[in-house]
Design an enzyme around this catalytic site. Structure first.
Site, PDB file in Angstrom:
ATOM      1  CE  LYS A   1      -3.824  -1.886   2.800  1.00 36.54           C
ATOM      2  NZ  LYS A   1      -4.912  -1.737   1.834  1.00 36.54           N
TER       3      LYS A   1
ATOM      4  NE  ARG B   1     -10.728 -10.006  -1.510  1.00 44.15           N
ATOM      5  CZ  ARG B   1     -11.079  -9.100  -2.424  1.00 44.15           C
ATOM      6  NH1 ARG B   1     -11.437  -9.477  -3.638  1.00 44.15           N
ATOM      7  NH2 ARG B   1     -11.089  -7.824  -2.130  1.00 44.15           N
TER       8      ARG B   1
HETATM    9  N1  BES Z   1      -7.922  -3.902   4.820  1.00 47.23           N
HETATM   10  C1  BES Z   1      -8.139  -3.497   3.487  1.00 47.23           C
HETATM   11  C2  BES Z   1      -9.454  -2.742   3.297  1.00 47.23           C
HETATM   12  C3  BES Z   1      -9.560  -1.390   3.952  1.00 47.23           C
HETATM   13  C4  BES Z   1      -9.332  -0.258   3.189  1.00 47.23           C
HETATM   14  C5  BES Z   1      -9.942  -1.252   5.263  1.00 47.23           C
HETATM   15  C6  BES Z   1      -9.456   0.991   3.770  1.00 47.23           C
HETATM   16  C7  BES Z   1     -10.063   0.001   5.844  1.00 47.23           C
HETATM   17  C8  BES Z   1      -9.830   1.122   5.090  1.00 47.23           C
HETATM   18  C9  BES Z   1      -8.174  -4.720   2.567  1.00 47.23           C
HETATM   19  O1  BES Z   1      -7.388  -5.781   2.948  1.00 47.23           O
HETATM   20  C10 BES Z   1      -7.669  -4.273   1.232  1.00 47.23           C
HETATM   21  O2  BES Z   1      -6.532  -3.901   1.167  1.00 47.23           O
HETATM   22  N2  BES Z   1      -8.501  -4.342   0.208  1.00 47.23           N
HETATM   23  C11 BES Z   1      -8.116  -3.946  -1.096  1.00 47.23           C
HETATM   24  C12 BES Z   1      -8.654  -4.945  -2.080  1.00 47.23           C
HETATM   25  C13 BES Z   1      -8.135  -4.757  -3.486  1.00 47.23           C
HETATM   26  C14 BES Z   1      -6.665  -5.062  -3.544  1.00 47.23           C
HETATM   27  C15 BES Z   1      -8.904  -5.655  -4.404  1.00 47.23           C
HETATM   28  C16 BES Z   1      -8.678  -2.561  -1.358  1.00 47.23           C
HETATM   29  O3  BES Z   1      -9.789  -2.277  -0.915  1.00 47.23           O
HETATM   30  O4  BES Z   1      -7.981  -1.748  -1.951  1.00 47.23           O
HETATM   31 MN    MN Z   2      -5.398  -5.561   2.218  1.00 46.36          MN
END
Ligand code: BES
Ligand code: MN
Ligand code: ZN
Length: 497
Positions: free
Chosen positions: A271, A345
């Site tokens: 990230k 997931r």
């Molecule tokens: N933990 C994150 C989701 C999240 C985002 C929680 C912002 C709280 C605030 C999750 O694991 C994630 O990173 N999801 C990705 C999925 C994508 C790579 C398909 C996302 O939402 O960007």
């Molecule tokens: Mn994630």
């Protein structure tokens, strides 16, 4: 929390709180001659008019009150008033009292506020105001604690009020417990520590709790949970909590599954730096499950409940999984991981399978799963997915009452095309578009066709600004809804038969 029955004059407290609907300030005149001059002045000058959360505090010098002050708090329009507003108003005035260093407060539950549901909501709200986030501060921090909370009721409602207050108190306290865990930084709350903490609190409430370590996860074949854990020096865990009250029917068995990522860097699909610190609360779903189950035990919920919390730290270490890797889940399905940041997931898929092994007949998972749900519903509303539709509607109604607002999202089959892999059973992400929906469809592959609810709390587990009823930080979303589900099984136990 005290229940004072009868006249508010006799309530042994420092601050008597009374709610007033917008435009109904004349009700204050009847309330007490001790304050009439001051409340008349405040309403004439529009300092107080009953708008939601508006607060006016005045001394109670005569009239034989034990309390030294009266707080008048706005309830907003009477027609818009709900149980959730009662809860929020109580939190708001509780937070105001703390700010003003008033330690003993009591809310008058009269007028439209004297039903057991309202009284319970007031007790929950006051309790939520006790939450404090300052434990790591060493200077410039003087936590002020509310020492005594009370509800003032009529003689007639006393017995029902005692029970309503007890319930509200317990539920509020367990919400705060979840918020405490959410706030813990990831260096303090590693997967091992988180797992032990959850097992400890569960056992403290008389629940059975097992912590599965790396070798047990291997034995169960949980390739997705193990895969996510590989990039971290901290090994993954899985916590299984069982609530089996004496005399409960064999079925239903409510299986609760909560995401327990103690920190989400994204892994190799790392990230950006901005706001990455927020990813310490990627375990909010797991905390909600464990804390809700403790509340169920304390409240003696009438059904069996199983909690499964898969726990890992998503890090980009030398042994981390790579984009393109294929993982084999405990259920046998294979997954091509094209983005290691879609890790929630993966661990939930193995946990949903395990909940079935432990006998769950109905599944509810809760997870900070996708940024996409925040794009769709903002920070106000939790994403609600699942099947059958009547189960979804039941959860929506219960959540509304519990103050965990959520809204149904579609799971149309066509979206599934986005998860098609050339080499495995499916991909772990369907890309940016409809991201919260494809994430849910991924989870559905691991529900074994059971009735199932998925709550995506990525937008709602944390607030970025101070609201009158909710300070910046963890919200404890989901705890109250999960507890309520354990008490409303008559409405959903027939699904899936
Ligand atoms: N933990 C994150 C989701 C999240 C985002 C929680 C912002 C709280 C605030 C999750 O694991 C994630 O990173 N999801 C990705 C999925 C994508 C790579 C398909 C996302 O939402 O960007
Ligand atoms: Mn994630
Ligand atoms: Zn995550």
């Amino acid at each position: 929390m005290d229940v004072f029955a009868g006249n508010s004059r006799n309530a042994d407290t420092d601050l008597v709180i009374v709610g007033v609907f917008e435009g109904q300030t004349s009700s204050l005149a009847a309330w007490s001659t001790a304050t009439k001059a001051e409340t008349d002045r405040a309403t004439a000058s529009k300092e107080f008019s009953g708008k939601l959360y508006e607060t006016f505090i005045t001394p109670l010098i005569e009239g034989g009150f034990r309390a030294g002050r009266l707080a008048v708090v706005g309830l907003g329009e009477q027609g818009d008033f709900t149980v959730d507003r009662a809860r929020r108003v109580a939190t708001a005035i509780g937070l105001t009292a703390r700010q003003k260093k008033i330690a003993r407060i009591a809310f008058t539950a009269d007028g439209g506020l004297d039903s057991p549901e309202m009284i319970r909501a007031l007790a929950e709200g006051l309790t939520l105001a006790e939450f404090d986030a300052g434990r790591y501060k060493t200077s410039g921090y003087e936590p002020f604690e509310l020492r005594a909370l009370g509800i003032i009721v009529s003689e007639r409602s006393k017995v029902a009020a005692e029970e309503a207050v007890r319930r509200g108190r317990i539920i509020g306290a367990h919400c705060n417990m979840a918020r405490d865990l959410d706030n813990e930084p990831a260096n303090a709350l590693t997967p091992t520590v988180f797992a032990e903490r959850l097992a400890d609190i569960a056992r403290g409430w008389g629940l059975a709790a097992d912590v599965l370590d790396h070798s047990e996860l291997e034995r169960l074949g949980m390739g997705m949970l193990l895969g996510v854990g590989r990039g971290s020096a901290e090994p993954p865990r899985l916590v299984a909590i069982r609530y089996e009250p004496a005399g409960a029917p064999q079925s239903p068995v409510l299986g609760l599954v909560g995401k327990g990522i103690t920190f989400d860097t994204g892994g190799i699909s790392i990230k950006p730096a901005a706001d990455m610190d927020r990813m310490k609360d990627d375990m909010a779903g797991g905390a909600a499950v464990a804390c809700a189950m403790c509340a169920m035990a304390e409240l003696k919920a009438p059904i069996r409940v199983i909690g499964v919390i898969p726990i890992a730290e998503n890090m980009p270490g030398g042994r981390a999984i790579r984009p393109g890797d294929v993982l084999k889940s405990a259920s046998g399905k294979t997954v091509e991981v094209i983005n290691t940041d879609a890790e929630g997931r993966l661990i939930l898929g193995d946990a949903l399978w395990y909940a079935q092994q432990l006998g769950a007949t109905h599944l509810v998972d809760i997870a900070t799963l996708t940024g996409a749900i925040g794009v769709a519903l903002g920070k106000i509303t939790t994403g609600l997915f699942g099947t059958p539709p009547a189960f979804v509607e039941h959860v929506r109604g219960v959540a509304e009452q519990a103050g965990d607002r959520c809204w149904p999202m579609p799971l149309f089959e066509e979206y599934k095309d986005l998860l098609r892999s050339e080499i495995a059973d499916m991909l772990n992400t369907g890309g940016r578009m409809s991201g919260a929906i494809t994430a849910s469809l991924f989870l559905r592959e691991f529900t074994g066709g059971l009735p199932w609810i998925h709550l995506d709390i990525a937008g709602t587990a944390w607030t970025d600004d101070n609201k009158p009823f909710m300070p910046k930080g963890p919200t404890g979303v989901g705890v109250r809804t999960l507890v309520e589900l354990a008490f409303t099984s008559n409405a959903w136990s027939g699904f899936g038969k």
